[in-house]
Design a protein around this motif. Structure first.
Motif: not given
Length: 143
Positions: A71-73, A112-117, A136-138
């Motif tokens: 996604h992007s902001h 970008h992508n966020g991942r809980n590591v 706010i997010t696409v």
């Protein structure tokens, strides 16, 4: 008529007093700046969108191993990772590891992508500096 000059003098004294700001450090107030930047974490300058300003605050939680999806902001956003470890990856492979207690200025108009590591949930407090009727997010459809 002595009342009017006295009132004027009192008003002048009140208006001309030095201003005390609520967030200045003092014996009873501790101030810790966690983020002050002109750029997002990838070094790009921050700019605000045009239109009626609208601030959105959210607490976002991700389970262990969960991802936000690509996604992007289109607006600046700023957050503090309250719990866990979050890895953010850009399309070019650049990565940023954010740990509990760290503040970040997110990338703007960058997919970008966020991942809980980690082994525990991620909890992030995020504020978006947007504008009314602007997302706010696409979500990215191709990734």
């Amino acid at each position: 008529m002595k009342f009017i000059p006295s009132l004027f003098a009192l008003a002048t004294v009140i208006v001309c007093q030095p201003r005390v700001f609520a967030f200045e450090p003092a014996e009873t107030i501790k101030v810790n700046t966690i983020l002050k930047t002109e750029t997002s974490w990838d070094g790009q300058p921050l700019t605000y969108p045009e239109g009626q300003a609208e601030i959105t605050g959210m607490i976002i939680e991700l389970a262990p191993g969960a991802e936000t999806g690509w996604h992007s902001h289109p607006v600046p956003s700023f957050g503090v990772l309250m719990e866990g470890e979050l890895e953010v990856t850009l399309l070019d492979g650049q990565k940023k590891l954010i740990k509990a207690g760290e503040a970040i200025a997110e990338v703007v108009n960058t997919v970008h992508n966020g991942r809980n590591v980690g082994d525990s949930p991620v909890k992030i407090l995020v504020f978006y500096a947007g504008a009314t009727d602007l997302p706010i997010t696409v979500r990215e459809q191709n990734n």
